[in-house]
Structures are given as structure tokens and as C-alpha cells.
Design a protein around this motif. Structure first.
Motif, PDB file in Angstrom:
ATOM      1  N   PHE A  94      45.576  47.895  30.850  1.00  0.00           N
ATOM      2  CA  PHE A  94      44.781  48.613  29.857  1.00  0.00           C
ATOM      3  C   PHE A  94      45.586  49.729  29.212  1.00  0.00           C
ATOM      4  N   ASN A  95      45.032  50.247  28.131  1.00  0.00           N
ATOM      5  CA  ASN A  95      45.540  51.431  27.445  1.00  0.00           C
ATOM      6  C   ASN A  95      44.409  52.447  27.327  1.00  0.00           C
ATOM      7  N   TYR A  96      44.703  53.693  27.655  1.00  0.00           N
ATOM      8  CA  TYR A  96      43.701  54.762  27.532  1.00  0.00           C
ATOM      9  C   TYR A  96      44.295  55.842  26.638  1.00  0.00           C
ATOM     10  N   GLN A  97      43.699  56.016  25.483  1.00  0.00           N
ATOM     11  CA  GLN A  97      44.136  57.022  24.517  1.00  0.00           C
ATOM     12  C   GLN A  97      43.007  58.032  24.376  1.00  0.00           C
ATOM     13  N   SER A  98      43.218  59.240  24.922  1.00  0.00           N
ATOM     14  CA  SER A  98      42.099  60.183  24.979  1.00  0.00           C
ATOM     15  C   SER A  98      41.886  60.945  23.678  1.00  0.00           C
ATOM     16  N   ASP A  99      42.767  60.756  22.682  1.00  0.00           N
ATOM     17  CA  ASP A  99      42.584  61.388  21.375  1.00  0.00           C
ATOM     18  C   ASP A  99      42.832  60.331  20.300  1.00  0.00           C
ATOM     19  N   ASP A 100      42.877  60.732  19.034  1.00  0.00           N
ATOM     20  CA  ASP A 100      43.014  59.780  17.921  1.00  0.00           C
ATOM     21  C   ASP A 100      44.263  58.906  18.074  1.00  0.00           C
ATOM     22  N   GLY A 152      47.701  52.862  14.881  1.00  0.00           N
ATOM     23  CA  GLY A 152      48.668  51.825  15.202  1.00  0.00           C
ATOM     24  C   GLY A 152      48.028  50.647  15.899  1.00  0.00           C
ATOM     25  N   VAL A 153      48.760  50.064  16.838  1.00  0.00           N
ATOM     26  CA  VAL A 153      48.322  48.842  17.519  1.00  0.00           C
ATOM     27  C   VAL A 153      48.225  49.099  19.013  1.00  0.00           C
ATOM     28  N   GLN A 154      47.087  48.749  19.599  1.00  0.00           N
ATOM     29  CA  GLN A 154      46.880  48.788  21.047  1.00  0.00           C
ATOM     30  C   GLN A 154      46.683  47.364  21.553  1.00  0.00           C
ATOM     31  N   ILE A 155      47.485  46.975  22.550  1.00  0.00           N
ATOM     32  CA  ILE A 155      47.347  45.646  23.143  1.00  0.00           C
ATOM     33  C   ILE A 155      47.199  45.831  24.645  1.00  0.00           C
ATOM     34  N   GLY A 156      46.040  45.450  25.183  1.00  0.00           N
ATOM     35  CA  GLY A 156      45.782  45.591  26.618  1.00  0.00           C
ATOM     36  C   GLY A 156      45.388  44.267  27.242  1.00  0.00           C
ATOM     37  N   GLY A 157      45.939  43.985  28.421  1.00  0.00           N
ATOM     38  CA  GLY A 157      45.627  42.728  29.092  1.00  0.00           C
ATOM     39  C   GLY A 157      44.157  42.579  29.392  1.00  0.00           C
ATOM     40  N   LEU A 158      43.504  43.681  29.821  1.00  0.00           N
ATOM     41  CA  LEU A 158      42.067  43.652  30.086  1.00  0.00           C
ATOM     42  C   LEU A 158      41.284  44.417  29.020  1.00  0.00           C
ATOM     43  N   PHE A 159      41.638  45.680  28.812  1.00  0.00           N
ATOM     44  CA  PHE A 159      40.846  46.450  27.847  1.00  0.00           C
ATOM     45  C   PHE A 159      41.666  47.574  27.224  1.00  0.00           C
ATOM     46  N   ASN A 160      41.149  48.083  26.121  1.00  0.00           N
ATOM     47  CA  ASN A 160      41.651  49.278  25.446  1.00  0.00           C
ATOM     48  C   ASN A 160      40.501  50.267  25.331  1.00  0.00           C
ATOM     49  N   TYR A 161      40.770  51.523  25.676  1.00  0.00           N
ATOM     50  CA  TYR A 161      39.718  52.544  25.632  1.00  0.00           C
ATOM     51  C   TYR A 161      40.199  53.696  24.774  1.00  0.00           C
ATOM     52  N   MET A 162      39.423  54.008  23.736  1.00  0.00           N
ATOM     53  CA  MET A 162      39.801  55.018  22.759  1.00  0.00           C
ATOM     54  C   MET A 162      38.570  55.855  22.407  1.00  0.00           C
ATOM     55  N   PRO A 163      38.333  56.963  23.106  1.00  0.00           N
ATOM     56  CA  PRO A 163      37.111  57.742  22.880  1.00  0.00           C
ATOM     57  C   PRO A 163      37.134  58.635  21.647  1.00  0.00           C
ATOM     58  N   HIS A 164      38.127  58.423  20.770  1.00  0.00           N
ATOM     59  CA  HIS A 164      38.188  59.181  19.517  1.00  0.00           C
ATOM     60  C   HIS A 164      38.391  58.202  18.363  1.00  0.00           C
ATOM     61  N   GLU A 165      39.107  58.629  17.328  1.00  0.00           N
ATOM     62  CA  GLU A 165      39.200  57.832  16.104  1.00  0.00           C
ATOM     63  C   GLU A 165      40.374  56.861  16.148  1.00  0.00           C
ATOM     64  N   LEU A 166      40.097  55.624  15.714  1.00  0.00           N
ATOM     65  CA  LEU A 166      41.115  54.578  15.638  1.00  0.00           C
ATOM     66  C   LEU A 166      41.393  54.225  14.188  1.00  0.00           C
ATOM     67  N   ASN A 167      42.676  54.184  13.853  1.00  0.00           N
ATOM     68  CA  ASN A 167      43.126  53.618  12.588  1.00  0.00           C
ATOM     69  C   ASN A 167      44.175  52.564  12.936  1.00  0.00           C
ATOM     70  N   GLY A 168      43.749  51.311  13.020  1.00  0.00           N
ATOM     71  CA  GLY A 168      44.701  50.294  13.412  1.00  0.00           C
ATOM     72  C   GLY A 168      44.035  49.110  14.070  1.00  0.00           C
ATOM     73  N   VAL A 169      44.706  48.561  15.071  1.00  0.00           N
ATOM     74  CA  VAL A 169      44.284  47.305  15.687  1.00  0.00           C
ATOM     75  C   VAL A 169      44.175  47.471  17.190  1.00  0.00           C
ATOM     76  N   ALA A 188      36.156  51.855  20.991  1.00  0.00           N
ATOM     77  CA  ALA A 188      36.617  52.931  20.121  1.00  0.00           C
ATOM     78  C   ALA A 188      35.419  53.778  19.722  1.00  0.00           C
ATOM     79  N   LYS A 189      35.578  55.093  19.810  1.00  0.00           N
ATOM     80  CA  LYS A 189      34.481  55.978  19.433  1.00  0.00           C
ATOM     81  C   LYS A 189      34.187  55.872  17.939  1.00  0.00           C
ATOM     82  N   LYS A 190      35.263  55.929  17.137  1.00  0.00           N
ATOM     83  CA  LYS A 190      35.112  55.824  15.691  1.00  0.00           C
ATOM     84  C   LYS A 190      36.285  55.038  15.132  1.00  0.00           C
ATOM     85  N   VAL A 191      35.993  54.135  14.224  1.00  0.00           N
ATOM     86  CA  VAL A 191      37.052  53.364  13.564  1.00  0.00           C
ATOM     87  C   VAL A 191      37.061  53.737  12.088  1.00  0.00           C
ATOM     88  N   ARG A 192      38.159  54.348  11.687  1.00  0.00           N
ATOM     89  CA  ARG A 192      38.299  54.684  10.270  1.00  0.00           C
ATOM     90  C   ARG A 192      38.654  53.435   9.471  1.00  0.00           C
TER      91      ARG A 192
END
Length: 626
Positions: A403-409, A412-429, A438-442
């Protein structure tokens, strides 16, 4: 009377015991010598100090007449007054052996010795650092405040520096090529504990406010715990490793000396067996460590078979067989067999066999066998066998085996074998094998079995099930079609692309007991405030009673026009159908011979045990929700 004798004997015994425990050279004596021989002076000194001299009278000029006064001086100081540097001293049991120092013209070294004293109290100071910054010679004052530093013979002058924690540094120019005794006096620094005291006071007030019934002793302990917790993991690990690998004197130098010295190179087995004895205070261009090394900084390159410890920053290349520990910045290439721990920012390339752990930001390529963890941002490419974690707005490409855990915005690209967790804003894939959050997707794309966004401005979710709480599309639809099925469907995702979960039955054909479940995708376009059209592509398995083991697969493409209301909509339109049925089904004829009962342009073929039938039908639906 007996009681007074007992007290006197106790005081006498305590004084004798204290004297016996003090090194001979550090015992204090007071005497006046006026026009007496050296042998007589030595006899008086030994009587006061309660020890015995051992010497050859011919080598000390025993009959030479001398005069001096000593008030509460150590034996060492008195002997230096008598002999200067012509005689050396050696303790053995109750004996102090005097030996003549032979002048050696070929000697490459000379000694400076003496005591380190407090300017205000005259007290002898232990654990003070005495060093020469050009030759890196150093010494630490012992428990009696005495130091001895070995210096190389030079034609130019040498300056020794003395310092102790909470004291001002003292610089002394010494005569070269001559053994000498110099007492060094250090002045205490003005109090620098105000800031620390304020922090501790604030902690104490907060703890008392939360727990007014706590005893003061418990509050003090909790304040200490908070103080330790302020240290980062990187700082704790660096302190643990440096404590393990360094000698006692090197630890003292690190505490006392604030200057950063410079050296071209250093080689060592471990820090206390190296060419850099002022390691925690010395920056080097090149460092070679067979087991471990400890330097203040690296300017070009460091190679270590085990652990590399750098107190401040690295600029260049650092390679550690096991571990690299850097206190501040790392700029360049950092490689290790197990892991890298950096207390500040990292630039360019960081590769850890198991992990990378940074207190600051990472700019560049970061590869970890198990995980990468950055307390600040990451800009660039990041990959780990298990997971990646960044604590501040980041951008680039992030690949985690689990997995990938990004605690802020993140951009770019996140690739996780099981999951990706992004509790802020995502601009990308976001791409995962199971779940994307994703909390918010711009602006972006989510690809996974399950996708979730709390809100979205522009998002394309692709997966088995996607839900966007705000800015998404998730109506519930009830419909009837030409097959006389009454259906209920949940459409969820965004209007550009959504998934459809549907189930239906023929309520009036109880004898056939037909029902179906299905899945599909669709897209929705608004034509005006009141009108919209949508295209749905669905696949349904038709069953009788329970789940059928035979293939009865209905493929359906429906195009509908919707009249929109505030909370609901009415939709109707045509649908093209393709039904594949297995002829081995014993109930095939009574079920599907007249199926569907209402249709136009019906066609049918039989091929490879399958009956393939197509027709055009239609549906009417009521939609609730948006």
C-alpha cells in the motif's frame, strides 16, 4: 571524655581513608621550603602525602638547594615546581617512582599538562576537553581535573583550546618543542536554561491542568517523558548507535566541543580505533570505515562495511554495508544493505535494502526493500516492497507492494498492490489491486476493485464498485422492460462513468419463477436543465428458483432519455439485447421458447450448443437521487 575521643578517632580515620583513596599525585599538601636540599623537600612531601618516594639520588640532584612555597597544592604541582619537566612520575602502590626524562633530539612529540579550573570557584573541572584543531590531538581532564595532551613538534606556534559544557572556550598559545605545565581557567557561560525551563514549565502546567490530583513527583516524571518523546526516531537511533560505537572520551568531546573541524580523510575499524579521535566534531572529505565510523560531516564520499554515523550532513556518496545514520542533510547518493536514517532532507538518490527513514523531505529517487517513510514531503520516484508513507504534500510516482499512505496532498501516480490511502487532495492517478481512497479529487483517475472519494471535481473511477460522496452520481433506479422484469438498480460513480448493480424478477410469471442479477457500466450526459440521456451496458444471468448452473446470459445495451425533476427523474428508451442460453438446460424450452414476449426485429441462431437470440426492446424507469 570517651565520646570526644571516639569522635576524634572517627575524624582521623575518615581523613586517612580519604587520603588512601586519592591518587598520590593528586593529594594536597602545604609546606614552606627555604634553602633546603631536594632530598629534604621530598621527605617532607612524602610525610604529608603519606607515601614513599623511590628514586636514584644521582638523577634528581638530591643535594641541590631549593626554596619554594606551596599552599594546598597537589603533589603533582609541587613536583613540577621542583623539577619542571626534567622528571617523570609513576605510581606503584604506596610508592611514587621518579625517573629522569632524557632529552631526545629525535623525538617527534612534546607534552602539555596541567589542571582545568573554574574561574569563579577555583574548583578543578572534570570531563573538560583540551584539543589542538590543526593536529587533532586531544585529551579529557580526569576525575581530578588533570589533563595531558601529546603534541607534535613544529617550528610554528600551536594553540590549544579548552572547553566544557556550560563554560566559555579558552584558547592558549603554547611553546613548541618543550614539555610544560599549564593550568587552564574556564569561565562559566551565562545561564542558558531559560528556554528549557520555560518548555518544562509549560509541560508541567498542561499536565496539572489535565490531572489536578497528581502528585508533584509524578508530574516531574511525566515532564521528563514528554522531553524524551520530542526526540525523533532518527535522533534516538543515531544517539543509540553513536553511544555504542564511541569511547568515553569521544562522547565527552561531542558534548563539549561546538567547533566543526576539517580533515581530508579518515580511516578506522570502529570510531575509537580510527585516525579521527575528534570524529563527532570533524568534517572529512573521504571516510573509510571497516566496521563503523562516526564523523561530524562528509564532504565527498564515505564507505563503510557496517554502520556509518554522521552527526551533521553528507554531500556526496555514502555507502554502508548495513546502515547509514545522518543527523541533518543528505545530498547525493546514499546506499545501504539494511537501511538509511536521515534527520533532515535528502536529495537525489536513496536506496535501502530494507528501509529508508527520513525526518525531512525527499527529493529524487527513493527505493526501499520493505518501506520508505518520510516525515515531510517527497518529490520524485518512490518504490518499496511493502509500503510508502509521506507526511506532507508530495508529487511524482509512488509504488508500494502492499500500500501507499499519503497523509497530505498528492500530485502524480500512486500504485499499490492492495490499496492506496490519501486523506487529502489527489491530482493524478490511483491504481490498486483492491481499494483506492481519496478525500478529495481535484482531477484524476482511480483504478481498483473498489474506489472511494469523499468529493470530486473531475474524476474517472474504474472498478467493480466506486462511490463518490459529493460530486458523484449514485441514483437508485426502478424499471420495467419488454421481458416483463421489474428491476432495481444502483448506479454509482460519476456521470462520465459509473457502475451498475442490478437485480430483477417477473412478479406475474410465478410458474416460471425467473429472476436475474447483473452488473454493468454506464455514462450520463446532461442536455439541459431538464433533459439528459444515458447509455448503459449490462450483463445479466437469468436464473430459475436458485442460481442456475447453466449459462443464461443476457447482454443488454440501453439508451434512455431522462426528464429530470428535483429529486427524481423519469427515463425511457430502447434497448438492444443478446441472449446466450445453454441447450443442455432441461427446462430450456418452457422457459425461453417465447422469451421475450414483447420485442421487435428478433433473430436467432444455434451454434456449439448455444442458442443465440437478439432483439430490440425497451424500458421505462423511475430514478431517485443524484
Amino acid at each position: 571524655m570517651n565520646k570526644l575521643c571516639t569522635i576524634a578517632l572517627f575524624i582521623l580515620f575518615s581523613s586517612f581513608l580519604s587520603l588512601a583513596q586519592t591518587a598520590i599525585l593528586e593529594r594536597n599538601i602545604s609546606l614552606e621550603i627555604s634553602q633546603e636540599s631536594i632530598s629534604t623537600a621530598l621527605k617532607k612531601i612524602s610525610q604529608q602525602g603519606d607515601f614513599t618516594f623511590s628514586y636514584n639520588p644521582s638523577i634528581i640532584e638530591a643535594n641541590k638547594i631549593i626554596s619554594f612555597s606551596a599552599n594546598n597544592k597537589t603533589v603533582r604541582e609541587v613536583l613540577f615546581m621542583i623539577f619542571q619537566s626534567k622528571v617523570s612520575f609513576k605510581e606503584k602502590g604506596k610508592y611514587l617512582i621518579l625517573q629522569k626524562n632524557e632529552d631526545d633530539e629525535n623525538s617527534k612529540y612534546f607534552f602539555v599538562s596541567g589542571y582545568v579550573l573554574d574561574y569563579q570557584t577555583g574548583k578543578k573541572l572534570t570531563q573538560a576537553s583540551v584539543y589542538e584543531p590543526l593536529t587533532f590531538a586531544s585529551a579529557v581532564s580526569n576525575k581530578y581535573g588533570y589533563y595531558q595532551i601529546k603534541l607534535p613538534i613544529k617550528t610554528s606556534t600551536l594553540t590549544i583550546k579548552a572547553i566544557k559544557q556550560n563554560y566559555q572556550r579558552q584558547d592558549l598559545v603554547v611553546e613548541v618543542n618543550k614539555n610544560q605545565n599549564i593550568n587552564i581557567i574556564l569561565t562559566p557561560e551565562p545561564s542558558n536554561t531559560i528556554e528549557v525551563a520555560d518548555i518544562r514549565k509549560q509541560d508541567s502546567l498542561e499536565i496539572k491542568k489535565e490531572n489536578p490530583m497528581l502528585a508533584d513527583s509524578i508530574v516531574i516524571q511525566m515532564v521528563e517523558v514528554r522531553s524524551k518523546e520530542r526526540q525523533s526516531l532518527a535522533e534516538k537511533l543515531k544517539a543509540s548507535f553513536s553511544t555504542f560505537f564511541t569511547s568515553a572520551n569521544q562522547k565527552i568531546h561531542q558534548i563539549n566541543i561546538k567547533d566543526i573541524l576539517s580533515k581530508k580523510w579518515q580511516v578506522g575499524l570502529v570510531p575509537y580505533l580510527s585516525t579521527n579521535q575528534l570524529m563527532g566534531n570533524t568534517e572529512v572529505n573521504f571516510s573509510l570505515n571497516f566496521i563503523s565510523g562516526y564523523n561530524s560531516g562528509i564532504k565527498k564520499a564515505e564507505l563503510g562495511g557496517g554502520v556509518n554515523i554522521v552527526r551533521n550532513s553528507v554531500n556526496g556518496v555514502q555507502v554502508g554495508g548495513l546502515l547509514n545514520l545522518v543527523g541533518k542533510q543528505m545530498k547525493g547518493v546514499q546506499l545501504s544493505g539494511l537501511g538509511n536514517i536521515v534527520g533532515g532532507d535528502v536529495d537525489f538518490l536513496q536506496v535501502g535494502g530494507l528501509f529508508n527513514l527520513n525526518k525531512g523531505a525527499m527529493n529524487g529517487v527513493q527505493l526501499g526493500g520493505l518501506f520508505n517513510l518520510n516525515a515531510m514531503a517527497h518529490i520524485g520516484f518512490q518504490a518499496a516492497g511493502l509500503f510508502n508513507f509521506n507526511n506532507r504534500p508530495s508529487e511524482g510516482v509512488q509504488i508500494g507492494g502492499l500500500f501507499n499512505y499519503q497523509s497530505d496532498d498528492y500530485k502524480g501516480v500512486q500504485i499499490g498492490g492492495l490499496f492506496n490511502y490519501m486523506p487529502h487532495e489527489l491530482n493524478g492517478v490511483q491504481i490498486s489491486g483492491l481499494f483506492n481512497f481519496a478525500k478529495k479529487v481535484r482531477s484524476g483517475v482511480q483504478i481498483g476493485l473498489f474506489n472511494y472519494a469523499d468529493s470530486a471535481v473531475s474524476l474517472v473511477p474504474i472498478g467493480l464498485f466506486s462511490y463518490i460522496r459529493r460530486g458523484g452520481y449514485h441514483p437508485v433506479e426502478i424499471s420495467i422492460n419488454e421481458m416483463e422484469f421489474v428491476n432495481i438498480a444502483l448506479k454509482t460513480g460519476v456521470k462520465k462513468i459509473y457502475t451498475i448493480l442490478t437485480v430483477g424478477m417477473q412478479p406475474h410469471q410465478l410458474s416460471k419463477r425467473l429472476w436475474h442479477f447483473g452488473y454493468g457500466i454506464g455514462s450520463y450526459w446532461s442536455l439541459s436543465r431538464r433533459l439528459a440521456i444515458n447509455l448503459d451496458l449490462t450483463v445479466h444471468q437469468i436464473n430459475q428458483d436458485s442460481f442456475s448452473r447453466f449459462l443464461n446470459l443476457l447482454n443488454r445495451a440501453s439508451l434512455s432519455m431522462e426528464i429530470k425533476g428535483k429529486y427524481w427523474g423519469l427515463a425511457l428508451g430502447p434497448a438492444w439485447n443478446l441472449l446466450l442460453t445453454d441447450l443442455q438446460n432441461g427446462n430450456y424450452q418452457p422457459i425461453f421458447d417465447d422469451f421475450p414476449s414483447l420485442s421487435i426485429r428478433s433473430n436467432e441462431v444455434v451454434e456449439s450448443g448455444l442458442r443465440i437470440r437478439s432483439w430490440i426492446g425497451g424500458q421505462v424507469a423511475v430514478r431517485m437521487g443524484k
